[in-house]
Write a protein that holds these residues in place. Structure first.
Motif, PDB file in Angstrom:
ATOM      1  N   PRO A   4       0.824  -1.213   0.000  1.00  0.00           N
ATOM      2  CA  PRO A   4       0.000   0.000   0.000  1.00  0.00           C
ATOM      3  C   PRO A   4       0.854   1.257   0.000  1.00  0.00           C
ATOM      4  O   PRO A   4       1.955   1.277   0.560  1.00  0.00           O
ATOM      5  N   ASN A   5       0.361   2.302  -0.624  1.00  0.00           N
ATOM      6  CA  ASN A   5       1.057   3.585  -0.571  1.00  0.00           C
ATOM      7  C   ASN A   5       0.505   4.415   0.581  1.00  0.00           C
ATOM      8  O   ASN A   5      -0.329   3.944   1.362  1.00  0.00           O
ATOM      9  N   ALA A   6       0.963   5.646   0.685  1.00  0.00           N
ATOM     10  CA  ALA A   6       0.575   6.495   1.818  1.00  0.00           C
ATOM     11  C   ALA A   6      -0.934   6.751   1.836  1.00  0.00           C
ATOM     12  O   ALA A   6      -1.540   6.821   2.907  1.00  0.00           O
ATOM     13  N   HIS A   7      -1.547   6.877   0.662  1.00  0.00           N
ATOM     14  CA  HIS A   7      -2.992   7.107   0.608  1.00  0.00           C
ATOM     15  C   HIS A   7      -3.758   5.888   1.108  1.00  0.00           C
ATOM     16  O   HIS A   7      -4.763   6.015   1.816  1.00  0.00           O
ATOM     17  N   ASP A   8      -3.295   4.697   0.730  1.00  0.00           N
ATOM     18  CA  ASP A   8      -3.939   3.476   1.199  1.00  0.00           C
ATOM     19  C   ASP A   8      -3.863   3.359   2.718  1.00  0.00           C
ATOM     20  O   ASP A   8      -4.834   3.008   3.389  1.00  0.00           O
ATOM     21  N   VAL A   9      -2.682   3.641   3.261  1.00  0.00           N
ATOM     22  CA  VAL A   9      -2.487   3.545   4.707  1.00  0.00           C
ATOM     23  C   VAL A   9      -3.368   4.558   5.421  1.00  0.00           C
ATOM     24  O   VAL A   9      -3.983   4.250   6.450  1.00  0.00           O
ATOM     25  N   ALA A  10      -3.453   5.768   4.872  1.00  0.00           N
ATOM     26  CA  ALA A  10      -4.299   6.799   5.492  1.00  0.00           C
ATOM     27  C   ALA A  10      -5.761   6.363   5.511  1.00  0.00           C
ATOM     28  O   ALA A  10      -6.484   6.619   6.489  1.00  0.00           O
ATOM     29  N   ARG A  11      -6.228   5.701   4.454  1.00  0.00           N
ATOM     30  CA  ARG A  11      -7.608   5.226   4.425  1.00  0.00           C
ATOM     31  C   ARG A  11      -7.824   4.132   5.467  1.00  0.00           C
ATOM     32  O   ARG A  11      -8.887   4.057   6.091  1.00  0.00           O
ATOM     33  N   LEU A  12      -6.827   3.275   5.648  1.00  0.00           N
ATOM     34  CA  LEU A  12      -6.934   2.247   6.687  1.00  0.00           C
ATOM     35  C   LEU A  12      -6.998   2.883   8.067  1.00  0.00           C
ATOM     36  O   LEU A  12      -7.778   2.468   8.923  1.00  0.00           O
ATOM     37  N   TYR A  13      -6.137   3.876   8.305  1.00  0.00           N
ATOM     38  CA  TYR A  13      -6.177   4.593   9.583  1.00  0.00           C
ATOM     39  C   TYR A  13      -7.594   5.095   9.859  1.00  0.00           C
ATOM     40  O   TYR A  13      -8.148   4.909  10.943  1.00  0.00           O
ATOM     41  N   SER A  14      -8.170   5.763   8.852  1.00  0.00           N
ATOM     42  CA  SER A  14      -9.481   6.370   9.024  1.00  0.00           C
ATOM     43  C   SER A  14     -10.555   5.304   9.277  1.00  0.00           C
ATOM     44  O   SER A  14     -11.400   5.462  10.164  1.00  0.00           O
ATOM     45  N   ALA A  15     -10.509   4.212   8.514  1.00  0.00           N
ATOM     46  CA  ALA A  15     -11.536   3.178   8.649  1.00  0.00           C
ATOM     47  C   ALA A  15     -11.457   2.488  10.005  1.00  0.00           C
ATOM     48  O   ALA A  15     -12.476   2.256  10.661  1.00  0.00           O
ATOM     49  N   HIS A  16     -10.248   2.150  10.449  1.00  0.00           N
ATOM     50  CA  HIS A  16     -10.101   1.465  11.732  1.00  0.00           C
ATOM     51  C   HIS A  16     -10.467   2.382  12.897  1.00  0.00           C
ATOM     52  O   HIS A  16     -11.041   1.922  13.892  1.00  0.00           O
ATOM     53  N   GLU A  17     -10.135   3.672  12.776  1.00  0.00           N
ATOM     54  CA  GLU A  17     -10.493   4.585  13.857  1.00  0.00           C
ATOM     55  C   GLU A  17     -12.010   4.742  13.940  1.00  0.00           C
ATOM     56  O   GLU A  17     -12.578   4.792  15.029  1.00  0.00           O
ATOM     57  N   GLU A  18     -12.662   4.793  12.783  1.00  0.00           N
ATOM     58  CA  GLU A  18     -14.114   4.940  12.779  1.00  0.00           C
ATOM     59  C   GLU A  18     -14.804   3.704  13.337  1.00  0.00           C
ATOM     60  O   GLU A  18     -15.777   3.805  14.085  1.00  0.00           O
ATOM     61  N   ARG A  19     -14.283   2.518  13.009  1.00  0.00           N
ATOM     62  CA  ARG A  19     -14.933   1.281  13.431  1.00  0.00           C
ATOM     63  C   ARG A  19     -14.512   0.850  14.823  1.00  0.00           C
ATOM     64  O   ARG A  19     -15.326   0.324  15.587  1.00  0.00           O
ATOM     65  N   ARG A  20     -13.231   1.033  15.162  1.00  0.00           N
ATOM     66  CA  ARG A  20     -12.690   0.477  16.389  1.00  0.00           C
ATOM     67  C   ARG A  20     -12.241   1.501  17.414  1.00  0.00           C
ATOM     68  O   ARG A  20     -12.042   1.169  18.575  1.00  0.00           O
ATOM     69  N   GLY A  21     -11.994   2.726  16.963  1.00  0.00           N
ATOM     70  CA  GLY A  21     -11.549   3.754  17.886  1.00  0.00           C
ATOM     71  C   GLY A  21     -10.048   3.877  18.008  1.00  0.00           C
ATOM     72  O   GLY A  21      -9.560   4.780  18.694  1.00  0.00           O
ATOM     73  N   PHE A  22      -9.293   2.996  17.346  1.00  0.00           N
ATOM     74  CA  PHE A  22      -7.831   3.020  17.445  1.00  0.00           C
ATOM     75  C   PHE A  22      -7.247   3.878  16.335  1.00  0.00           C
ATOM     76  O   PHE A  22      -7.360   3.543  15.157  1.00  0.00           O
ATOM     77  N   ARG A  23      -6.615   4.962  16.709  1.00  0.00           N
ATOM     78  CA  ARG A  23      -5.999   5.857  15.735  1.00  0.00           C
ATOM     79  C   ARG A  23      -4.617   5.307  15.343  1.00  0.00           C
ATOM     80  O   ARG A  23      -3.798   4.982  16.193  1.00  0.00           O
ATOM     81  N   GLY A  24      -4.363   5.221  14.036  1.00  0.00           N
ATOM     82  CA  GLY A  24      -3.080   4.724  13.548  1.00  0.00           C
ATOM     83  C   GLY A  24      -3.000   3.219  13.416  1.00  0.00           C
ATOM     84  O   GLY A  24      -1.938   2.681  13.133  1.00  0.00           O
ATOM     85  N   MET A  25      -4.111   2.528  13.553  1.00  0.00           N
ATOM     86  CA  MET A  25      -4.128   1.061  13.496  1.00  0.00           C
ATOM     87  C   MET A  25      -4.125   0.578  12.052  1.00  0.00           C
ATOM     88  O   MET A  25      -4.876   1.073  11.219  1.00  0.00           O
ATOM     89  N   LEU A  26      -3.269  -0.405  11.767  1.00  0.00           N
ATOM     90  CA  LEU A  26      -3.201  -1.014  10.441  1.00  0.00           C
ATOM     91  C   LEU A  26      -3.974  -2.325  10.363  1.00  0.00           C
ATOM     92  O   LEU A  26      -4.479  -2.699   9.325  1.00  0.00           O
ATOM     93  N   GLY A  27      -4.030  -3.061  11.455  1.00  0.00           N
ATOM     94  CA  GLY A  27      -4.693  -4.359  11.452  1.00  0.00           C
ATOM     95  C   GLY A  27      -4.350  -5.129  12.715  1.00  0.00           C
ATOM     96  O   GLY A  27      -3.947  -4.534  13.710  1.00  0.00           O
ATOM     97  N   SER A  28      -4.505  -6.434  12.652  1.00  0.00           N
ATOM     98  CA  SER A  28      -4.230  -7.298  13.798  1.00  0.00           C
ATOM     99  C   SER A  28      -3.298  -8.427  13.392  1.00  0.00           C
ATOM    100  O   SER A  28      -3.256  -8.828  12.227  1.00  0.00           O
TER     101      SER A  28
END
Length: 243
Positions: A4-28
């Motif tokens: 993933p590039n920086a835009h992909d990572v930023a979208r993951l950050y946003s999605a995980h924070e919205e769903r889980r509350g963890f800012r800066g999370m990439l996955g598990s």
């Protein structure tokens, strides 16, 4: 099939924070055991696998890594190319949620084994809830693909690797076809991103030791955990960690 590039990572950050509350999370991160029925005695306990969850964009995405679980991907820094801020501190590398068997690295966030205060209790509850995704993903994968529910009868390590990778690719394709994706990768690169990518590749060998030290920074791990505890604690009472 690309990093993933920086835009992909930023979208993951946003999605995980919205769903889980963890800012800066990439996955598990977690492990799944697949017994090797015909494993030679000389190879006993030499071959282990681990999987990381969430990076390829789907809500139940699994990707197999080679002999060192997540470590090579974490070391090269390609999965951590977007900055984020937690509790007033800025971080340059995203992180994965993990359980207690993993080391105290700056790119791994674990729950507390015996939380006693309200903030740490809430944080550990949120962390455990977010990590259920990967356990569910393994369950879905094993229920969908019969071959990995029984001991592998292959005689070759490479064949075992190809089989599991094929199963994972098919699993991810099904999820994407059913629109169960967190963030689809766009094959769009600016000239600056391509130049930065080439520069990163050229400097990868030279900077490997520096990056490895940064990732193994226990002080950074502790600081990030403390900041996330504070961040989760300050979430509004109406926020519910999605299950």
């Amino acid at each position: 099939m690309r990093s993933p590039n920086a835009h992909d990572v930023a979208r993951l950050y946003s999605a995980h924070e919205e769903r889980r509350g963890f800012r800066g999370m990439l996955g598990s991160v977690d492990c799944m055991h697949w017994e090797w029925r015909n494993c030679p005695v000389a190879f006993k306990e030499q071959y282990t696998r681990a999987c990381f969850f969430g990076m390829a964009g789907s809500n139940n995405d699994i990707n197999v890594l080679n002999q060192s679980p997540i470590f090579d991907k974490l070391k090269n820094g390609t999965f951590s190319s977007a900055l984020f801020e937690v509790n007033g501190h800025e971080y340059s590398k995203g992180y994965y949620l993990a359980d207690g068997i993993y080391p105290d690295w700056a790119t791994l966030v674990k729950g507390y084994s015996c939380p006693t205060e309200e903030p740490t209790i809430k944080f550990t509850r949120f962390q455990a809830s977010a990590r259920k995704d990967i356990e569910r993903a393994f369950g879905v994968l094993q229920g969908r693909v019969h071959i990995i529910r029984i001991a592998s009868r292959s005689m070759s390590v490479n064949r075992i690797r190809r089989v599991i990778e094929c199963c994972l690719i098919l699993h991810n394709m099904i999820l994407e076809d059913n629109n169960f994706v967190l963030s689809k990768w766009e094959e769009i690169f600016t000239t600056e991103e391509m130049e930065n990518g080439m520069e990163r590749i050229r400097n990868r060998g030279r900077d490997r030791d520096i990056i490895a030290r940064e990732i193994r920074d226990r002080d950074m791990h502790n600081q990030l955990t403390e900041d996330l505890v504070e961040h989760i604690w300050n979430l509004p009472p109406t926020f519910r960690n999605a299950n």
